[in-house]
Motif scaffolding. Sequence first.
Motif, PDB file in Angstrom:
ATOM      1  N   VAL A  82      -2.181  -4.040  -1.971  1.00  0.00           N
ATOM      2  CA  VAL A  82      -3.209  -3.561  -2.896  1.00  0.00           C
ATOM      3  C   VAL A  82      -3.361  -4.518  -4.065  1.00  0.00           C
ATOM      4  O   VAL A  82      -2.473  -5.324  -4.368  1.00  0.00           O
ATOM      5  CB  VAL A  82      -2.876  -2.140  -3.431  1.00  0.00           C
ATOM      6  N   LEU A  84       0.826  -1.204   0.000  1.00  0.00           N
ATOM      7  CA  LEU A  84       0.000   0.000   0.000  1.00  0.00           C
ATOM      8  C   LEU A  84       0.866   1.262   0.000  1.00  0.00           C
ATOM      9  O   LEU A  84       0.542   2.262  -0.654  1.00  0.00           O
ATOM     10  CB  LEU A  84      -0.912  -0.011   1.230  1.00  0.00           C
ATOM     11  N   ARG A 120      -6.632   0.012  -4.996  1.00  0.00           N
ATOM     12  CA  ARG A 120      -7.599  -0.537  -4.048  1.00  0.00           C
ATOM     13  C   ARG A 120      -6.903  -1.508  -3.091  1.00  0.00           C
ATOM     14  O   ARG A 120      -6.114  -2.353  -3.515  1.00  0.00           O
ATOM     15  CB  ARG A 120      -8.706  -1.264  -4.820  1.00  0.00           C
ATOM     16  N   ARG A 121      -7.206  -1.408  -1.802  1.00  0.00           N
ATOM     17  CA  ARG A 121      -6.645  -2.338  -0.814  1.00  0.00           C
ATOM     18  C   ARG A 121      -7.164  -3.756  -1.077  1.00  0.00           C
ATOM     19  O   ARG A 121      -8.291  -3.950  -1.521  1.00  0.00           O
ATOM     20  CB  ARG A 121      -7.071  -1.946   0.602  1.00  0.00           C
ATOM     21  N   LYS A 122      -6.337  -4.745  -0.738  1.00  0.00           N
ATOM     22  CA  LYS A 122      -6.794  -6.129  -0.765  1.00  0.00           C
ATOM     23  C   LYS A 122      -7.741  -6.358   0.420  1.00  0.00           C
ATOM     24  O   LYS A 122      -7.470  -5.897   1.534  1.00  0.00           O
ATOM     25  CB  LYS A 122      -5.619  -7.100  -0.695  1.00  0.00           C
ATOM     26  N   ASP A 163     -10.833   7.097   1.904  1.00  0.00           N
ATOM     27  CA  ASP A 163      -9.546   6.408   1.848  1.00  0.00           C
ATOM     28  C   ASP A 163      -8.588   7.177   0.951  1.00  0.00           C
ATOM     29  O   ASP A 163      -7.410   7.390   1.281  1.00  0.00           O
ATOM     30  CB  ASP A 163      -9.748   4.982   1.324  1.00  0.00           C
ATOM     31  N   PRO A 187      -5.051  -5.712   4.038  1.00  0.00           N
ATOM     32  CA  PRO A 187      -5.175  -4.277   3.715  1.00  0.00           C
ATOM     33  C   PRO A 187      -3.846  -3.532   3.623  1.00  0.00           C
ATOM     34  O   PRO A 187      -3.830  -2.386   3.156  1.00  0.00           O
ATOM     35  CB  PRO A 187      -6.033  -3.738   4.856  1.00  0.00           C
ATOM     36  N   GLU A 188      -2.738  -4.155   4.043  1.00  0.00           N
ATOM     37  CA  GLU A 188      -1.440  -3.507   3.866  1.00  0.00           C
ATOM     38  C   GLU A 188      -0.926  -3.664   2.431  1.00  0.00           C
ATOM     39  O   GLU A 188       0.084  -3.061   2.047  1.00  0.00           O
ATOM     40  CB  GLU A 188      -0.413  -4.069   4.855  1.00  0.00           C
ATOM     41  N   ARG A 195      -4.894   9.005   1.804  1.00  0.00           N
ATOM     42  CA  ARG A 195      -3.646   8.664   1.099  1.00  0.00           C
ATOM     43  C   ARG A 195      -3.002   9.921   0.498  1.00  0.00           C
ATOM     44  O   ARG A 195      -1.772  10.030   0.456  1.00  0.00           O
ATOM     45  CB  ARG A 195      -3.923   7.632   0.006  1.00  0.00           C
TER      46      ARG A 195
END
Length: 490
Positions: free
Chosen positions: A396, A380, A387-389, A420, A393-394, A424
């Motif tokens: 993408v 990330l 988009r985050r997984k 979000d 979430p760390e 960022r």
Amino acid sequence: MDEQAEQRRKKVQKLRERGLNPYANDFCPSHLSAEVLAAHQGQSDPELEACPTRYRIAGRVMALRSFGKAAFIKVADRAGLLQAYLARDLLGEEYEVFRECADVGDIVGVEGPVMRTRTGELSIKASRFRILTKNIRPLPEKWHGLADVEIRYRQRYLDLVANPEVRRTFELRARLVAGIRRFLDERGYLEVETPMMHTLAGGATARPFVTHHNALGLDLYLRVAPELFLKRLLVGGLERVYEINRNFRNEGISTQHNPEFTMLEFYQAYATYRDLMDLTEEMFGRLADELKGARRISYQGRELSLEAPFRRASVQELVAEAFAVEAGSLDDPERLRALAREHRISVDSAWGAGRLLMTLFEERVEKTLWQPTFVCDFPLEVSPLSRRKEDRPELVDRFELYVAGRELCNAFSELNDPDDQRQRFVEQMKQKARGDEEAMPHDEDYIRALEVGMPPAAGEGIGIDRLVMLFADAPSIRDVILFPLLRPES
């Protein structure tokens, strides 16, 4: 060179004294050299003599052999090379003009029927001859082998005259771009144009070029990427869009980088980055079929296979392989710093695990990825627009495609959560405040567009110049850009 140029200037004057325009524009060729050759391939001398067609060809004189009362010249046009036979008894006064004023490098018009020489070469038997453009600056002595790289890039016009394979490279480039357009058009994508000058240098982490609009008293940036404008079009309901155009990044010059380069970017609503992997495999396979006639090709003496499926591997997997460590240990920033120290790779103490991981990847993995490889699951920290997984979430939903040791494509499932995205951008501004000149600016209008609502989507960028390098078997990006940026001549 100066003495030869002076002699040729005198010939310009001789033409004018004869009442002839040394830069005429009233000769229209009827055929290309290749058309003449194809029309009479394999014909006998009696068949040639019976042919009533008189051909008019035009092009540059690339070779000249004179025998007093007759001469042979090789004329090059965009389709190839064709010989012409010139004789005093056929041309009369025009032959004297040829003898007095013609040189290798002139652009000429020749008219006449076809014949075959004693050596069997099909030729135009000239009944008319004209100098259309008098050459002043002589071509290199070995016109078929201009090898000085500096001259080739700086004087591309000379390179194109002297090296026929260079023309073929740029013809291939045009076919490649046309092929990409056909491929996307067939799938319902709409080609669009977005601004080249931006008030904010967004869409990629890169250092921009700055210019100034005098009337508005406003600094502007040559675009580093069209991404944020193309995604605004998704918001507006254009669900499949693409653009092929210039990006500008204020970075170094190398065999892989030119500050001005051509990029394809395309976006598809209701798709994920995995859908774009499949689409990219299909696109590359189609281009290989059209340009090379096969999906197994050679690049710089090594074989490449563009047969699907391409390998897919995560950044962590590939770094773990390269450094012979467990992939799970690469979540720990201290372990990553230790690996960097152990292998003498320079890193910054302020970097987090994601930036550290990518530095190890760039230093030790990139160049080893010869066969096509989708590198997936980026941190990330280095992916401010992805988009985050859902499960990690760390990371993408992003991939880069590597072929022959270099990145060709970058794609991800798009971030469409405005909160979000705002956070960022804030983090990017913190990085900029710490001295990162490539960090992305905060684009509040883009946040506003996301608040209107962008459909779930995926997008991809493909470097056209690097893709042409692959299919043209070119070692340097300068070989596939007509006029690459160079330092001014001293």
